[in-house]
Scaffold this motif. Structure first.
Motif, mmCIF file in Angstrom:
data_model
loop_
_atom_site.group_PDB
_atom_site.id
_atom_site.type_symbol
_atom_site.label_atom_id
_atom_site.label_comp_id
_atom_site.label_asym_id
_atom_site.label_seq_id
_atom_site.Cartn_x
_atom_site.Cartn_y
_atom_site.Cartn_z
ATOM 1 N N LYS A 270 -20.401 91.303 63.867
ATOM 2 C CA LYS A 270 -19.335 90.790 63.042
ATOM 3 C C LYS A 270 -18.960 89.480 63.489
ATOM 4 C CE LYS A 270 -17.883 95.369 61.341
ATOM 5 N NZ LYS A 270 -16.757 96.410 61.271
ATOM 6 N N LYS A 271 -19.681 88.707 63.678
ATOM 7 C CA LYS A 271 -19.291 87.192 64.112
ATOM 8 C C LYS A 271 -20.018 86.190 63.239
ATOM 9 C CE LYS A 271 -18.040 88.376 68.663
ATOM 10 N NZ LYS A 271 -16.683 87.872 68.478
ATOM 11 N N PHE A 272 -19.506 84.999 63.260
ATOM 12 C CA PHE A 272 -20.200 83.830 62.560
ATOM 13 C C PHE A 272 -20.473 82.729 63.519
ATOM 14 C CE2 PHE A 272 -18.450 85.891 58.669
ATOM 15 C CZ PHE A 272 -19.248 85.459 57.822
ATOM 16 N N HIS A 273 -21.431 81.944 63.520
ATOM 17 C CA HIS A 273 -21.742 80.730 63.942
ATOM 18 C C HIS A 273 -21.260 79.488 62.959
ATOM 19 C CE1 HIS A 273 -24.401 82.260 67.204
ATOM 20 N NE2 HIS A 273 -23.348 81.773 67.984
ATOM 21 N N ARG A 274 -20.309 78.786 63.188
ATOM 22 C CA ARG A 274 -20.142 77.553 62.284
ATOM 23 C C ARG A 274 -20.797 76.162 62.942
ATOM 24 N NH1 ARG A 274 -14.643 74.356 60.494
ATOM 25 N NH2 ARG A 274 -14.591 74.154 62.813
ATOM 26 N N ARG A 275 -21.731 75.899 62.231
ATOM 27 C CA ARG A 275 -22.434 74.421 62.489
ATOM 28 C C ARG A 275 -21.852 73.258 61.789
ATOM 29 N NH1 ARG A 275 -28.119 73.657 64.463
ATOM 30 N NH2 ARG A 275 -27.886 75.782 65.364
ATOM 31 N N THR A 276 -21.500 72.438 62.573
ATOM 32 C CA THR A 276 -21.135 70.820 61.629
ATOM 33 C C THR A 276 -21.706 69.947 62.360
ATOM 34 O OG1 THR A 276 -19.113 70.999 63.408
ATOM 35 C CG2 THR A 276 -18.637 72.182 61.420
ATOM 36 N N ILE B 91 -18.185 79.788 67.492
ATOM 37 C CA ILE B 91 -18.206 81.166 67.272
ATOM 38 C C ILE B 91 -16.750 81.372 66.525
ATOM 39 C CG2 ILE B 91 -18.452 83.492 67.942
ATOM 40 C CD1 ILE B 91 -19.950 82.393 70.505
ATOM 41 N N LEU B 92 -16.999 82.124 65.251
ATOM 42 C CA LEU B 92 -16.048 82.544 64.568
ATOM 43 C C LEU B 92 -15.996 83.937 64.443
ATOM 44 C CD1 LEU B 92 -15.656 79.763 61.689
ATOM 45 C CD2 LEU B 92 -14.351 79.982 64.092
ATOM 46 N N SER B 93 -14.893 84.756 64.257
ATOM 47 C CA SER B 93 -14.679 85.986 64.047
ATOM 48 C C SER B 93 -15.130 86.144 62.329
ATOM 49 C CB SER B 93 -13.468 86.787 64.252
ATOM 50 O OG SER B 93 -12.245 86.134 63.552
ATOM 51 N N GLU B 94 -15.088 87.551 62.075
ATOM 52 C CA GLU B 94 -15.555 87.752 60.524
ATOM 53 C C GLU B 94 -14.348 87.277 59.915
ATOM 54 O OE1 GLU B 94 -19.170 90.708 59.546
ATOM 55 O OE2 GLU B 94 -16.965 91.448 59.212
ATOM 56 N N ASP B 95 -13.070 87.745 60.178
ATOM 57 C CA ASP B 95 -11.807 87.593 59.557
ATOM 58 C C ASP B 95 -11.515 85.994 59.291
ATOM 59 O OD1 ASP B 95 -9.089 88.617 58.915
ATOM 60 O OD2 ASP B 95 -8.288 87.537 60.424
ATOM 61 N N GLU B 96 -11.952 85.333 60.380
ATOM 62 C CA GLU B 96 -11.718 83.834 60.298
ATOM 63 C C GLU B 96 -12.470 83.248 59.192
ATOM 64 O OE1 GLU B 96 -10.913 81.751 64.114
ATOM 65 O OE2 GLU B 96 -12.354 83.122 64.750
ATOM 66 N N ALA C 68 -22.413 70.969 56.823
ATOM 67 C CA ALA C 68 -21.778 72.134 57.727
ATOM 68 C C ALA C 68 -22.560 73.400 57.127
ATOM 69 C CB ALA C 68 -20.471 72.053 57.715
ATOM 70 N N ASN C 69 -22.489 74.415 57.831
ATOM 71 C CA ASN C 69 -22.788 75.843 57.287
ATOM 72 C C ASN C 69 -22.486 76.781 58.258
ATOM 73 O OD1 ASN C 69 -25.261 74.789 59.135
ATOM 74 N ND2 ASN C 69 -25.988 76.870 58.725
ATOM 75 N N TYR C 70 -22.648 78.144 58.032
ATOM 76 C CA TYR C 70 -22.339 79.374 58.516
ATOM 77 C C TYR C 70 -23.693 79.925 58.767
ATOM 78 C CZ TYR C 70 -17.347 78.853 57.106
ATOM 79 O OH TYR C 70 -16.137 78.755 56.628
ATOM 80 N N TRP C 71 -23.832 80.897 60.092
ATOM 81 C CA TRP C 71 -24.758 81.857 60.407
ATOM 82 C C TRP C 71 -23.985 83.116 60.673
ATOM 83 C CZ3 TRP C 71 -29.274 79.327 59.580
ATOM 84 C CH2 TRP C 71 -29.472 77.924 59.951
ATOM 85 N N TRP C 72 -24.219 84.249 59.729
ATOM 86 C CA TRP C 72 -23.617 85.482 59.725
ATOM 87 C C TRP C 72 -24.518 86.379 60.566
ATOM 88 C CZ3 TRP C 72 -21.781 88.184 54.798
ATOM 89 C CH2 TRP C 72 -20.742 89.241 55.323
ATOM 90 N N TRP C 73 -23.780 87.142 61.581
ATOM 91 C CA TRP C 73 -24.245 88.141 62.355
ATOM 92 C C TRP C 73 -23.415 89.547 61.872
ATOM 93 C CZ3 TRP C 73 -28.499 86.537 64.934
ATOM 94 C CH2 TRP C 73 -28.448 85.067 65.187
#
Length: 480
Positions: free
Chosen positions: A220-226, A190-195, A211-216
């Motif tokens: 205001k958070k992201f998942h980064r899938r690698t 889980i990443l913050s939007e700022d990251e 790899a990709n992101y999922w944006w919520w």
């Protein structure tokens, strides 16, 4: 109407006269010859993985060749981990993956959703998400029949065929590159939007094979899938599913999401629930069907990268959970700027009392593509009227949203009009050929390379002077 994978009420073509389902390439040839002689338009379709009514032309005489029964696999050659295989147009990704796995081979990273045929994926320029590895399906196309084409990246005909949009004819038989089977890990954080919005997106994505992101946006958070390669001996039989639902899950989701058609609160509740569900692995053990609870997970490449449906479940659309989407690609060097602009638009909506959340079970999908030269592909380095650097690859902004099945079927806070228009006008965006409405495609033409469009139109004229394979997309981009 001829429907998309969503079924009745979601047409890929608004009116067709007949649907043929041949079982051999010879039958397909016969249908095309007959239709051509009668001046009847023809379109090929795999499993109807379209989102909008752009697959055919608006000619009610159109006939469909449904290719799913033309699905032979043959001629596997594999030496020292490299080789090729011959597939027919209607072969699906899971069919081919299982066939290759049984013989110690794999498709590598050119994998897209499990309900898509190889021919359809090739024609429409389908892709996975990677800046490091080749992940557009057409990259692994070696040759095609019955007009035989051999791979030649310096040949304009080849560059047209690798994203043909079905305008050159039916992809009947395809020779593809394959590799020895392998295992991978999948990990998520889980990443913050700022990251993400203010971080180095290229550095966060490019080291991985995919790899990709999922944006919520509501929280205001992201998942980064690698994903990355592990030894073939690594223990694990992970199997991914993005779409599997039980009847109970589907009923609960449908009630909650329909409740958010005119109110914001149910949408925030839905996003919070989906975020929590997506934070744990969307994987089961393939042998036991038990859920995997901790990251990372390990398994064979196809099972981990794509997977399919779990036993005794159905896809979301089979329960009446339907969606709309919008996908636009930009140079990855402009990825931060585009996502920050999207956030500004979301903030404007919130200030007007209509905050935007994600009503899709995995959030807004942010994907990536390594450069691959073709005339009409999303990741070509051929620029349009606006100079842009595509040399490091592309980012695809893919925003799916729930389509209410009550009232006027519109959501008050997730309309694409202003978002699409703003991004197309302010960035050198390119459309996904099956995930954009007619209006978005029309707006996007100005950002495409005009020389490539002219070359493609000339090649289409050589292949199909009678416009037998015409389509709405072909008409919009001026190729027909």
């Amino acid at each position: 109407p001829y429907n998309t994978f969503d079924g009745p009420g979601f047409p890929a073509c608004n009116a067709v006269s007949q649907v043929y389902r041949p079982s051999t390439v010879d039958e397909m040839v016969s249908i095309v010859k007959d239709a051509s002689q009668r001046g009847v338009p023809v379109r090929a379709s795999g499993n109807g993985h379209m989102w909008y009514d752009t697959m055919c032309s608006d000619d009610s005489r159109t006939v469909i060749i449904k290719t799913d029964a033309v699905n032979k696999i043959s001629d596997l050659a594999l030496n020292n981990g490299q080789g090729s295989v011959v597939v027919e147009a209607g072969v699906t990704f899971p069919q081919l993956a299982e066939w290759l796995h049984a013989r110690g081979a794999s498709l590598g990273y050119t994998l897209v959703n499990w309900n898509i045929t190889i021919g359809g994926a090739m024609a429409m320029g389908a892709h996975r998400s990677s800046l490091r590895e080749d992940s557009q399906v057409s990259k692994f196309l070696v040759a095609g029949d019955l007009v035989h084409l051999e791979k030649d990246q310096s040949n304009d005909t080849w560059l047209a065929a690798t994203t043909s949009l079905g305008l050159l004819g039916v992809l009947a038989r395809i020779k593809m590159e394959v590799v020895a089977d392998f295992k991978v890990f999948a990990n998520q954080e889980i990443l913050s939007e700022d990251e993400v919005l203010n971080g180095d997106i290229y550095v966060q994505i490019s080291p991985y094979v995919t790899a990709n992101y999922w944006w919520w946006p509501g929280i205001k958070k992201f998942h980064r899938r690698t994903y990355g390669v592990v030894p073939i001996t690594k223990h694990g039989n992970a199997f991914q599913s993005t779409f599997s639902l039980s009847q109970l899950e589907a009923s609960a989701a449908l009630g909650l999401l329909n409740g958010g058609q005119n109110l914001s609160a149910p949408n925030f509740i839905a996003e919070g629930i989906f975020f929590g569900l997506w934070s744990v692995p969307n994987f089961h053990d393939k042998k036991t069907n038990l859920p995997l609870l901790l990251w990372p997970v390990y398994g064979y490449a196809y099972d981990v990268l794509i997977g399919g449906l779990y036993p005794n479940t159905k896809a979301e659309w089979d329960y009446g959970l339907h969606g709309l989407t919008l996908e636009l690609a930009v140079p990855v060097v402009q990825a931060n700027r585009l996502l920050r602009r999207v956030r500004e638009l979301f903030d404007e909506a919130a200030a007007q009392g209509k905050p935007v959340t994600s009503t899709y079970r995995s959030g807004i999908n942010i994907k990536f593509g390594k450069p691959f030269d073709s005339l009409l592909g999303q990741t070509t380095q051929r620029v349009g009227n606006v100079t842009a650097d595509w040399s490091k690859g592309a980012m695809m902004f893919d925003f799916p949203t729930f389509r209410p099945n009550t009232g006027d079927h519109h959501r008050y806070n997730e309309e694409y009009g202003k978002l699409a228009q703003t991004l197309i006008n302010e960035f050198p965006t390119r459309p996904h050929w099956t995930k954009c409405t007619r209006d978005v495609l029309k707006q996007s033409v100005k950002n495409l390379n005009q020389e490539s469009l002219s070359k493609f139109a000339a090649i289409r004229e050589q292949f199909d002077p009678e416009k037998t394979f015409k389509s709405v997309v072909g008409e919009i981009i001026g190729a027909v």
